[in-house]
Design a protein around this motif. Structure first.
Motif, PDB file in Angstrom:
ATOM      1  N   LEU A 526       0.827  -1.207   0.000  1.00 10.93           N
ATOM      2  CA  LEU A 526       0.000   0.000   0.000  1.00 10.93           C
ATOM      3  C   LEU A 526       0.862   1.257   0.000  1.00 10.93           C
ATOM      4  O   LEU A 526       0.552   2.232  -0.702  1.00 10.93           O
ATOM      5  CB  LEU A 526      -0.933  -0.020   1.208  1.00 10.93           C
ATOM      6  CG  LEU A 526      -2.037  -1.084   1.190  1.00 10.93           C
ATOM      7  CD1 LEU A 526      -2.827  -1.067   2.492  1.00 10.93           C
ATOM      8  CD2 LEU A 526      -2.980  -0.870   0.005  1.00 10.93           C
ATOM      9  N   ARG A 527       1.944   1.255   0.762  1.00  9.52           N
ATOM     10  CA  ARG A 527       2.805   2.445   0.808  1.00  9.52           C
ATOM     11  C   ARG A 527       3.428   2.727  -0.557  1.00  9.52           C
ATOM     12  O   ARG A 527       3.437   3.870  -1.028  1.00  9.52           O
ATOM     13  CB  ARG A 527       3.913   2.237   1.848  1.00  9.52           C
ATOM     14  CG  ARG A 527       3.463   2.345   3.295  1.00  9.52           C
ATOM     15  CD  ARG A 527       4.663   2.461   4.218  1.00  9.52           C
ATOM     16  NE  ARG A 527       4.272   2.491   5.618  1.00  9.52           N
ATOM     17  CZ  ARG A 527       4.373   1.467   6.448  1.00  9.52           C
ATOM     18  NH1 ARG A 527       4.849   0.310   6.013  1.00  9.52           N
ATOM     19  NH2 ARG A 527       4.015   1.579   7.710  1.00  9.52           N
ATOM     20  N   ALA A 530       0.776   3.770  -3.130  1.00  5.78           N
ATOM     21  CA  ALA A 530       0.204   5.091  -2.842  1.00  5.78           C
ATOM     22  C   ALA A 530       1.093   6.212  -3.352  1.00  5.78           C
ATOM     23  O   ALA A 530       0.598   7.300  -3.690  1.00  5.78           O
ATOM     24  CB  ALA A 530      -0.026   5.241  -1.339  1.00  5.78           C
ATOM     25  N   VAL A 533       0.075   7.906  -6.591  1.00  2.00           N
ATOM     26  CA  VAL A 533      -1.105   8.772  -6.724  1.00  2.00           C
ATOM     27  C   VAL A 533      -0.712  10.225  -6.977  1.00  2.00           C
ATOM     28  O   VAL A 533      -1.180  10.835  -7.957  1.00  2.00           O
ATOM     29  CB  VAL A 533      -2.008   8.631  -5.480  1.00  2.00           C
ATOM     30  CG1 VAL A 533      -3.206   9.582  -5.587  1.00  2.00           C
ATOM     31  CG2 VAL A 533      -2.500   7.195  -5.346  1.00  2.00           C
ATOM     32  N   MET A 593      -4.520   1.268  -8.183  1.00  2.00           N
ATOM     33  CA  MET A 593      -3.498   2.317  -8.241  1.00  2.00           C
ATOM     34  C   MET A 593      -2.541   2.073  -9.411  1.00  2.00           C
ATOM     35  O   MET A 593      -2.194   3.007 -10.157  1.00  2.00           O
ATOM     36  CB  MET A 593      -2.716   2.366  -6.930  1.00  2.00           C
ATOM     37  CG  MET A 593      -3.530   2.797  -5.721  1.00  2.00           C
ATOM     38  SD  MET A 593      -2.545   2.718  -4.196  1.00  2.00           S
ATOM     39  CE  MET A 593      -3.811   2.908  -2.939  1.00  2.00           C
ATOM     40  N   LEU A 626      -4.879  10.954   0.252  1.00  2.00           N
ATOM     41  CA  LEU A 626      -4.914   9.516  -0.054  1.00  2.00           C
ATOM     42  C   LEU A 626      -3.627   8.835   0.409  1.00  2.00           C
ATOM     43  O   LEU A 626      -3.658   7.740   0.986  1.00  2.00           O
ATOM     44  CB  LEU A 626      -5.123   9.299  -1.550  1.00  2.00           C
ATOM     45  CG  LEU A 626      -6.537   9.525  -2.086  1.00  2.00           C
ATOM     46  CD1 LEU A 626      -6.532   9.557  -3.612  1.00  2.00           C
ATOM     47  CD2 LEU A 626      -7.471   8.431  -1.593  1.00  2.00           C
ATOM     48  N   VAL A 627      -2.506   9.474   0.155  1.00  5.29           N
ATOM     49  CA  VAL A 627      -1.221   8.916   0.606  1.00  5.29           C
ATOM     50  C   VAL A 627      -1.188   8.853   2.128  1.00  5.29           C
ATOM     51  O   VAL A 627      -0.756   7.837   2.719  1.00  5.29           O
ATOM     52  CB  VAL A 627      -0.050   9.757   0.071  1.00  5.29           C
ATOM     53  CG1 VAL A 627       1.263   9.289   0.674  1.00  5.29           C
ATOM     54  CG2 VAL A 627       0.017   9.676  -1.449  1.00  5.29           C
ATOM     55  N   THR A 630      -3.413   6.065   3.349  1.00  2.00           N
ATOM     56  CA  THR A 630      -2.785   4.773   3.085  1.00  2.00           C
ATOM     57  C   THR A 630      -1.672   4.506   4.082  1.00  2.00           C
ATOM     58  O   THR A 630      -1.528   3.385   4.592  1.00  2.00           O
ATOM     59  CB  THR A 630      -2.237   4.736   1.650  1.00  2.00           C
ATOM     60  OG1 THR A 630      -3.285   5.049   0.734  1.00  2.00           O
ATOM     61  CG2 THR A 630      -1.695   3.363   1.313  1.00  2.00           C
ATOM     62  N   LEU A 673     -10.199   2.578   0.201  1.00  2.00           N
ATOM     63  CA  LEU A 673      -9.469   2.696   1.461  1.00  2.00           C
ATOM     64  C   LEU A 673     -10.423   2.725   2.650  1.00  2.00           C
ATOM     65  O   LEU A 673     -10.130   2.164   3.712  1.00  2.00           O
ATOM     66  CB  LEU A 673      -8.597   3.956   1.451  1.00  2.00           C
ATOM     67  CG  LEU A 673      -7.431   3.955   0.459  1.00  2.00           C
ATOM     68  CD1 LEU A 673      -6.695   5.285   0.518  1.00  2.00           C
ATOM     69  CD2 LEU A 673      -6.463   2.805   0.746  1.00  2.00           C
TER      70      LEU A 673
END
Length: 702
Positions: A526-527, A530, A533, A593, A626-627, A630, A673
């Protein structure tokens, strides 16, 4: 508590094992007078049918049993030869234990039959060293396995729906959802939830290393994403007539119907590239209209809906490619983007080699489990041999059957097993004292005792299973050689010894099992994804004529492969405390993503040349949020300290003009998310504290 169907399955299995064990034991012992062959004919169905949870239908289990028979004969021979010395038996146990436990890299069926194969070596590697009985041992083992295979065919379990069939049903729902009239959104999401591997019987999960299983698993994620997008679209009524979107949805519906039929029959291949071409034409027309004079441009609401339709068409295209790979074994057309289908052009041996070599690391849960199992069994064999324990193979049987992948689960199993064995030993001791040397009484009791033990044990729990199995052992051995109540004492000592060894292994070697690894892998995935994005947002906000380089997605694809492997390993373990966590949704969000970062900079609608600063600020702020969200979810997964923060995306639509495709993509990610976070939060109970405002988050409207 088991369901009615599960109870019926357990009872059928008990009948099969009891009948197969009796069919070999009684004729060989009382008819042919061959006690060694009779013991192996009794033990083989119990090892393969009861102690080895081979998943699948009757025919599938028979196939696994017959393929496992030659290795079983080799292991029984090896155990017989190495029984000459304790050190030789310990060395063999270390090697055999590791290889068979590591066979779990091949999927659930090899992992299921491995304990039974372990037991064939274990039974044979204990004194007395009797090389002259090897023929009887192998013959009895063969007869027992064949008898169980016959019972599997005569009394099979009803077949469960295969994963391709489940995928076909979900595609059928998607086809109806894309057609006029549609399907209620909640039914579409329910159909998608049924594709979660946690909702699929173990035998039907696509967990192999080959192209077909990889494609089916990836296709399940694509179809689930498609169903969720269709549900979101159904919740957003059209702003006006939009024949272009209706035509593309018809294409999606037609493709889903064709793919469903293709999965069921293997005939009538999907229309290769037809949807891809329709998507390009659709987007080209959108770009043309959005770039025209202000009075002729479609309303923003229409462009938003078109972007949603285009995104779900991309998911349908993913489903088409994975269906093609799953049925043909290879794609019949180029799989684009290739990095997401990295396995499509690799041969099966290379894929298996990657699976095996990729797990030869201390970070692999399968490697950890194999090493822990091998060390525990070797230590148990050394202790049993050094102390000259009577019936020492029960020590290893306890290590094998009571060991779990986490220390907590092992302790719970050991505690219940010791209590059950204590009760069983008392009853068995009283039985042996009461009946004495009357062999005919034990012969009359064995079959019904096996049936009751094999049926009630799994239904009532491990304590009952261990106690009843002690009765089975007592009634069986009392017919082979004279025994006294001390047999119960010996079994109790052996089980406690094996339990202590298994518990120590669980405490000292990777006590957390796969849970920690899957949390870490998903958090890293996820990191890394993200980070795409804000880079994608910047590329989309570049006006026409500017440089719009696509973000580098290779690190995300690499992390996706690692997370998929960790998730597959995690699914081989018994469910833990976090059964609500939607790992499938995390993989879906990462795929979303990666896909957006791949196609949005190339084909997404560009902002107008005079795009307002507030519009760009909205996009950048939302991307940063969003980041941050996440990162917060990733920190929660790994247990790292993270501030509890509120989702602060704007309450309304972004200022226009803006890249509508970017807005729809980020809105969809926000909803995903939110869904992931809700699966991480336990449901409120009667004593649960209220949710504070700082924990509430609202996704931007879509």
């Amino acid at each position: 508590m088991p369901t009615g169907q599960e109870r019926a399955t357990i009872v059928r299995r008990a009948v099969r094992v009891a009948v197969a064990a009796s069919a070999g034991f009684y004729p060989l012992l009382y008819g042919a007078g061959l006690p060694v062959m009779a013991l192996y004919a009794l033990f083989a169905p119990i090892a393969v049918g009861l102690l080895s949870p081979v998943p699948g239908s009757g025919r599938q289990r028979v196939s696994v049993m017959l393929r496992a028979l030659p290795p079983a004969l080799v292991l029984a021979t090896l155990g017989t030869l190495l029984a000459v010395q304790t050190w030789a038996a310990v060395g063999g146990m270390l090697a055999v234990g590791f290889v068979l436990a590591f066979a779990a890299v091949g999927g659930l069926r090899p992992a299921g039959v491995a304990p039974g194969l372990q037991l064939f070596y274990i039974l044979a590697c204990f004194p007395p060293y009797a090389l002259g009985t090897l023929g009887q041992r192998l013959a009895g083992l063969t007869l027992g396995v064949l008898a169980l295979a016959a019972c599997e065919l005569l009394l099979p379990d009803p077949p469960a729906a295969s994963y391709p069939e489940r995928l076909a049903r979900a595609l059928g729902e998607a086809a109806r959802g894309a057609a006029p009239g549609g399907v209620p959104p909640e039914k579409l999401r329910e159909a998608g939830a049924r594709l979660r591997l946690a909702s699929v019987p173990p035998a039907e999960r696509p967990a192999g290393a080959g192209r077909t299983d990889r494609a089916l698993e990836q296709g399940g994620r694509a179809v689930r994403r498609l169903l969720d997008q269709l549900a979101t679209l159904a919740e957003t009524p059209p702003a006006g007539p939009d024949p272009a979107s209706a035509a593309l949805l018809d294409r999606v519906s037609e493709l889903c119907t064709t793919c469903a039929r293709f999965l069921r029959t293997g005939t009538g291949p999907p229309v290769a590239g037809a949807l891809e071409e329709a998507m390009r034409d659709f987007q080209a027309e959108r770009v043309r209209l959005a770039s025209g004079p202000p009075g002729e441009r479609p309303p923003v609401k229409v462009l938003r809906r078109q972007s949603q339709v285009l995104a779900l068409a991309e998911s349908a295209r993913m489903a088409e490619i994975t269906t093609d790979i799953a049925v043909h074994g290879r794609p019949t057309e180029p799989a684009v983007p290739r990095r997401l289908f990295w396995y499509a052009e690799l041969s099966t041996p290379r894929l298996w080699a990657r699976r095996v070599t990729g797990n030869v690391t201390f970070r692999s849960v399968l490697f950890q489990n194999a090493l822990r199992t091998a060390l525990g069994l070797a230590a148990a064999r050394a202790v049993a041999g050094s102390l000259d324990l009577s019936h020492g193979f029960w020590v290893l049987l306890a290590v094998l059957t009571l060991g779990r992948t986490t220390a907590g689960a092992t302790w719970r199993a050991v505690r219940l097993a010791v209590a059950g064995n204590a009760a069983g030993a008392l009853v068995a001791g009283a039985l042996l004292i009461g009946l004495g040397p009357h062999t005919d009484a034990y012969a009359a009791l064995l079959a019904p005792v096996m049936l009751v033990a094999f049926a009630l044990g799994p239904l009532l729990g491990i304590a009952y299973a261990q106690g009843l199995f002690t009765l089975v052992v007592a009634t069986a051995f009392a017919q082979i050689e004279p025994v006294t109540w001390r047999l119960s004492e010996a079994r109790m000592i052996d089980v406690v010894t094996g339990s202590v060894i298994g518990l120590l292994c669980g405490l000292l070697a990777w006590p957390a099992g796969a849970r920690r690894e899957v949390h870490r892998a998903m958090a890293e995935l996820l990191r890394v994804c993200a980070e795409l994005v804000p880079v994608t947002a910047q590329a989309l906000l570049t006006p026409a004529g500017g440089s719009r380089a696509a973000p580098q997605t290779l690190p995300g694809v690499h992390r996706l492969r690692l997370a998929e492997a960790a998730y597959a390993q995690y699914r081989t373990e018994a469910p833990g405390e976090d059964t609500r966590t939607d790992w499938h949704a995390m993989l879906i969000a990462a795929n979303h993503m990666l896909l957006g970062a791949h196609w949005l900079p190339r084909f997404g609608l560009r902002p107008e040349a005079g795009a307002s600063a507030p519009a760009a600020a909205w996009a950048r702020t939302t991307a940063e949020e969003l980041v941050a969200e996440t990162d917060r979810i990733a920190a929660e997964l790994t247990g790292a300290p993270a501030p509890v923060r509120r989702w602060t995306a704007p309450d309304g639509p972004p200022p226009t003009p803006l890249s509508v495709d970017l807005e729809v993509w980020m809105t969809s990610l926000a909803h995903q998310l939110t869904r992931i976070d809700s699966s991480l939060t336990p449901p409120p109970g009667p004593d649960a504290p209220p949710v504070t405002p700082s924990r509430r988050r609202t996704a931007p409207p879509g």
